[in-house]
Motif scaffolding. Structure first.
Motif, PDB file in Angstrom:
ATOM      1  N   PRO A 290       7.058 -10.123  -4.754  1.00  0.00           N
ATOM      2  CA  PRO A 290       6.154 -10.817  -4.170  1.00  0.00           C
ATOM      3  C   PRO A 290       6.151 -10.192  -2.639  1.00  0.00           C
ATOM      4  O   PRO A 290       6.831 -10.637  -1.747  1.00  0.00           O
ATOM      5  N   ASP A 291       5.391  -9.272  -2.392  1.00  0.00           N
ATOM      6  CA  ASP A 291       5.255  -8.404  -1.117  1.00  0.00           C
ATOM      7  C   ASP A 291       3.881  -8.006  -0.816  1.00  0.00           C
ATOM      8  O   ASP A 291       3.354  -7.219  -1.814  1.00  0.00           O
ATOM      9  N   MET A 292       3.209  -8.541   0.081  1.00  0.00           N
ATOM     10  CA  MET A 292       1.740  -8.059   0.256  1.00  0.00           C
ATOM     11  C   MET A 292       1.551  -6.792   0.833  1.00  0.00           C
ATOM     12  O   MET A 292       0.105  -6.404   0.654  1.00  0.00           O
ATOM     13  N   ARG A 293       2.483  -6.058   1.235  1.00  0.00           N
ATOM     14  CA  ARG A 293       2.259  -4.604   1.626  1.00  0.00           C
ATOM     15  C   ARG A 293       1.546  -3.783   0.573  1.00  0.00           C
ATOM     16  O   ARG A 293       1.048  -2.962   0.686  1.00  0.00           O
ATOM     17  N   LEU A 294       2.109  -4.174  -0.558  1.00  0.00           N
ATOM     18  CA  LEU A 294       1.423  -3.087  -1.812  1.00  0.00           C
ATOM     19  C   LEU A 294       0.009  -3.478  -1.903  1.00  0.00           C
ATOM     20  O   LEU A 294      -0.710  -2.343  -1.924  1.00  0.00           O
ATOM     21  N   PRO A 295      -0.562  -4.633  -2.175  1.00  0.00           N
ATOM     22  CA  PRO A 295      -2.014  -4.787  -2.284  1.00  0.00           C
ATOM     23  C   PRO A 295      -2.692  -4.529  -0.890  1.00  0.00           C
ATOM     24  O   PRO A 295      -3.824  -3.850  -1.070  1.00  0.00           O
ATOM     25  N   ILE A 296      -2.010  -4.446   0.196  1.00  0.00           N
ATOM     26  CA  ILE A 296      -2.614  -4.030   1.263  1.00  0.00           C
ATOM     27  C   ILE A 296      -2.892  -2.502   1.073  1.00  0.00           C
ATOM     28  O   ILE A 296      -3.693  -1.952   1.852  1.00  0.00           O
ATOM     29  N   ALA A 297      -1.821  -1.917   1.177  1.00  0.00           N
ATOM     30  CA  ALA A 297      -1.868  -0.196   1.073  1.00  0.00           C
ATOM     31  C   ALA A 297      -2.714  -0.117  -0.163  1.00  0.00           C
ATOM     32  O   ALA A 297      -3.369   1.240   0.222  1.00  0.00           O
ATOM     33  N   LEU A 298      -2.985  -0.788  -0.909  1.00  0.00           N
ATOM     34  CA  LEU A 298      -3.821  -0.063  -2.239  1.00  0.00           C
ATOM     35  C   LEU A 298      -5.269  -0.379  -1.781  1.00  0.00           C
ATOM     36  O   LEU A 298      -6.220   0.684  -1.860  1.00  0.00           O
ATOM     37  N   GLY A 299      -5.628  -1.312  -0.804  1.00  0.00           N
ATOM     38  CA  GLY A 299      -6.715  -1.487  -0.308  1.00  0.00           C
ATOM     39  C   GLY A 299      -7.074  -0.514   0.501  1.00  0.00           C
ATOM     40  O   GLY A 299      -8.176  -0.216   0.723  1.00  0.00           O
ATOM     41  N   LEU A 300      -6.018  -0.049   1.603  1.00  0.00           N
ATOM     42  CA  LEU A 300      -6.622   0.735   2.334  1.00  0.00           C
ATOM     43  C   LEU A 300      -6.724   2.419   1.923  1.00  0.00           C
ATOM     44  O   LEU A 300      -7.293   2.986   2.452  1.00  0.00           O
ATOM     45  N   GLY A 301      -5.633   2.733   0.795  1.00  0.00           N
ATOM     46  CA  GLY A 301      -5.875   3.911   0.425  1.00  0.00           C
ATOM     47  C   GLY A 301      -6.536   4.208  -0.968  1.00  0.00           C
ATOM     48  O   GLY A 301      -6.509   5.260  -1.171  1.00  0.00           O
ATOM     49  N   TRP A 302      -7.047   3.202  -1.440  1.00  0.00           N
ATOM     50  CA  TRP A 302      -7.826   3.634  -2.645  1.00  0.00           C
ATOM     51  C   TRP A 302      -8.781   4.588  -2.669  1.00  0.00           C
ATOM     52  O   TRP A 302      -9.595   4.786  -1.698  1.00  0.00           O
ATOM     53  N   PRO A 303      -8.956   5.309  -3.579  1.00  0.00           N
ATOM     54  CA  PRO A 303      -8.430   5.450  -5.019  1.00  0.00           C
ATOM     55  C   PRO A 303      -6.909   5.863  -5.147  1.00  0.00           C
ATOM     56  O   PRO A 303      -6.541   6.080  -6.187  1.00  0.00           O
ATOM     57  N   GLU A 304      -6.414   6.399  -4.217  1.00  0.00           N
ATOM     58  CA  GLU A 304      -4.961   6.789  -4.190  1.00  0.00           C
ATOM     59  C   GLU A 304      -3.880   5.638  -3.929  1.00  0.00           C
ATOM     60  O   GLU A 304      -4.278   4.607  -3.095  1.00  0.00           O
ATOM     61  N   ARG A 305      -3.008   5.748  -4.638  1.00  0.00           N
ATOM     62  CA  ARG A 305      -1.720   4.780  -4.259  1.00  0.00           C
ATOM     63  C   ARG A 305      -0.764   5.472  -3.105  1.00  0.00           C
ATOM     64  O   ARG A 305      -0.764   6.749  -2.785  1.00  0.00           O
ATOM     65  N   VAL A 306      -0.282   4.467  -2.177  1.00  0.00           N
ATOM     66  CA  VAL A 306       0.645   4.915  -1.200  1.00  0.00           C
ATOM     67  C   VAL A 306       2.047   4.759  -1.815  1.00  0.00           C
ATOM     68  O   VAL A 306       2.509   3.857  -1.820  1.00  0.00           O
ATOM     69  N   PRO A 307       2.787   5.974  -1.861  1.00  0.00           N
ATOM     70  CA  PRO A 307       4.318   6.042  -2.467  1.00  0.00           C
ATOM     71  C   PRO A 307       5.140   5.108  -1.579  1.00  0.00           C
ATOM     72  O   PRO A 307       4.986   4.928  -0.311  1.00  0.00           O
ATOM     73  N   ASP A 308       6.073   4.323  -2.045  1.00  0.00           N
ATOM     74  CA  ASP A 308       6.927   3.663  -1.698  1.00  0.00           C
ATOM     75  C   ASP A 308       6.573   2.802  -0.472  1.00  0.00           C
ATOM     76  O   ASP A 308       7.218   2.348   0.591  1.00  0.00           O
ATOM     77  N   THR A 309       5.428   1.871  -0.995  1.00  0.00           N
ATOM     78  CA  THR A 309       4.939   0.875   0.069  1.00  0.00           C
ATOM     79  C   THR A 309       5.844  -0.471  -0.095  1.00  0.00           C
ATOM     80  O   THR A 309       5.749  -0.989   1.067  1.00  0.00           O
ATOM     81  N   GLY A 310       6.346  -0.869  -0.864  1.00  0.00           N
ATOM     82  CA  GLY A 310       7.072  -2.145  -1.148  1.00  0.00           C
ATOM     83  C   GLY A 310       8.205  -1.889  -1.899  1.00  0.00           C
ATOM     84  O   GLY A 310       8.528  -1.037  -2.572  1.00  0.00           O
ATOM     85  N   PRO A 311       8.999  -3.095  -2.326  1.00  0.00           N
ATOM     86  CA  PRO A 311      10.131  -2.990  -3.009  1.00  0.00           C
ATOM     87  C   PRO A 311       9.986  -3.063  -4.432  1.00  0.00           C
ATOM     88  O   PRO A 311       8.783  -3.229  -4.897  1.00  0.00           O
ATOM     89  N   VAL A 312      10.602  -2.539  -5.248  1.00  0.00           N
ATOM     90  CA  VAL A 312      10.478  -2.723  -6.748  1.00  0.00           C
ATOM     91  C   VAL A 312      11.533  -3.607  -7.460  1.00  0.00           C
ATOM     92  O   VAL A 312      12.689  -3.763  -6.969  1.00  0.00           O
ATOM     93  N   PHE A 313      11.437  -3.929  -8.827  1.00  0.00           N
ATOM     94  CA  PHE A 313      12.308  -4.765  -9.432  1.00  0.00           C
ATOM     95  C   PHE A 313      13.503  -3.923  -9.761  1.00  0.00           C
ATOM     96  O   PHE A 313      13.519  -2.620  -9.923  1.00  0.00           O
TER      97      PHE A 313
END
Length: 423
Positions: A290-313
């Motif tokens: 649960p970290d909002m940086r990932l959907p924020i970065a996707l919204g800003l960078g779409w259609p590209e993903r921003v590497p290493d935006t948030g934590p992973v499992f």
């Protein structure tokens, strides 16, 4: 009448023409920069200076020092505050941040300041404003041809058809974690193959409690969310599940899926952010800590993903994820929201505005926790029973604002009558 757009407002298969990745950093305007979404968006930008450049910031005006610090670090061209009386204080705070003789950004102030920034030259507008005041900036950004990274769900709740009339295919990229998850999962198939949208909910701090047990809940109890750190209004909305009701309406408007095919599922771990069930029986889920940086970065960078935006499992460690059906008797807000969404018109604006007033009354000790949704339901029923000019049924921006004004006033009256009844 239910609003049913000709095409989904958010479609991951569509690319807005100006969404092509520009050479160099993408110019971004952040609205609501001192709130939870805005501060995390600033973090994403500062971590990726090669991808993003912020040209302007807006805020309500309650955290002037933070706003000035953001402006200086990002070297923006303009700053806006909604509270006009804060303009001089903002300029003073900016001068304290900038060096002697160094020009400070242009300062805009007043209720229309954020709207002015939303149509200023840029590639993407991130609308992270809380509340229906975000509708006008949303409309302005769309009319100006900007890509809209939308975190202000109230824009759609209160003005869905108004937004639909202005949005081009692919122009809106959702930023709410649930709608970003649906957006990503929908890439797994065609729209005609979607059977159901499954919107997950943590269940808030009162998951498992009966309606009777909820009657004695205090504001302090309601503000203790088990997963997310958010502002007080959104946190209480998560406790009542009004927030989830709003998300159901938003999912309907964004993806043009009927309400009877949108289901809320309680998932306490908040690891699965939402799911899409397809007609062949497959269900695709978007997962992550649960970290909002990932959907924020996707919204800003779409259609590209921003590497290493948030934590992973950490998949080397054991994990368990639980899913439970929603207790609609204890939390009637979701079913009420679906009904409001089906009614359409200004009913969603009435639902949202009445809720904001009821949350304020609850936080002020003037309304019990269960009285929030009960009062909202009463206001909605009055609106439906007497749809006249006083309640603002015309679906224009003025009509929406009129409906909200009526709903707020009526909610305050009903809350006050409950206080009198308890005395």
């Amino acid at each position: 009448m239910t609003h049913s757009p000709a095409a989904p407002l958010a479609d991951p298969h569509q690319r807005y023409p100006t969404a092509a990745v520009p050479e160099g950093p993408r110019d971004v305007v952040i609205l609501g920069s001192t709130g939870s979404i805005g501060t995390q968006a600033v973090d994403v930008v500062l971590a990726n200076p090669d991808r993003f450049r912020v040209t302007a910031l807006s805020a309500a005006g309650g955290r002037v020092e933070l706003l000035a610090g953001q402006a200086h670090r990002l070297q923006v061209r303009a700053v806006a505050v909604a509270r006009e009386e804060k303009a001089a204080e903002v300029r003073e705070a900016l001068r304290a941040q900038y060096g002697p003789g160094e020009p400070i950004p242009e300062v805009l102030a007043g209720p229309d300041a954020a709207t002015a920034l939303a149509k200023s030259p840029c590639h993407t507008v991130l609308n992270g404003i809380t509340g229906s005041i975000g509708l006008a900036p949303t409309l302005a950004a769309l009319e100006a041809g900007r890509v809209l990274a939308l975190a202000n769900k109230e824009s759609l709740i209160v003005g869905g058809p108004l937004v639909a009339a202005r949005a081009e295919p692919g122009q809106i990229v959702p930023v709410d974690s649930e709608h970003s998850a649906l957006f990503q999962a929908l890439l797994g198939g065609e729209r005609r193959e979607v059977r159901k949208l499954l919107v997950t909910a943590s269940g808030g701090p009162f998951r498992g409690r009966t309606r009777a047990e909820l009657a004695e809940v205090t504001p302090q109890d309601a503000l203790s969310h088990p997963t997310w750190e958010m502002g007080p209004v959104i946190t209480v909305n998560s406790a009542t599940l009004v927030n989830k009701g709003l998300e159901v309406i938003e999912a309907h408007l964004l993806y043009d899926i009927p309400f009877d095919r949108i289901q809320v599922v309680v998932h306490p771990q908040s690891a699965v952010h939402s799911m899409v069930e397809f007609t062949d029986g497959s269900t695709l889920a978007q997962c992550g800590p649960p970290d909002m940086r990932l959907p924020i970065a996707l919204g800003l960078g779409w259609p590209e993903r921003v590497p290493d935006t948030g934590p992973v499992f950490d998949w080397t460690k054991a994990m368990s994820w639980d899913f439970h059906p929603l207790d609609e008797a204890a939390f009637p807000s979701v079913a009420l929201a679906a009904r409001v969404g089906e009614l359409g018109g200004t009913a969603p604006a009435v639902y949202n505005a009445a809720n904001e007033e009821c949350v304020e009354a609850f936080l002020g000790g003037r309304l019990p926790f269960t009285g929030i949704v009960d009062t909202v339901a009463a206001v909605v029923e009055e609106h439906v029973a007497k749809p006249d000019a006083a309640t603002g049924t015309e679906l224009t921006l003025d009509g929406v604002l009129g409906a909200e004004d009526w709903a707020r006033a009526r909610a305050r009256e009903l809350a006050a009558s409950q206080v009198e009844a308890r005395v």
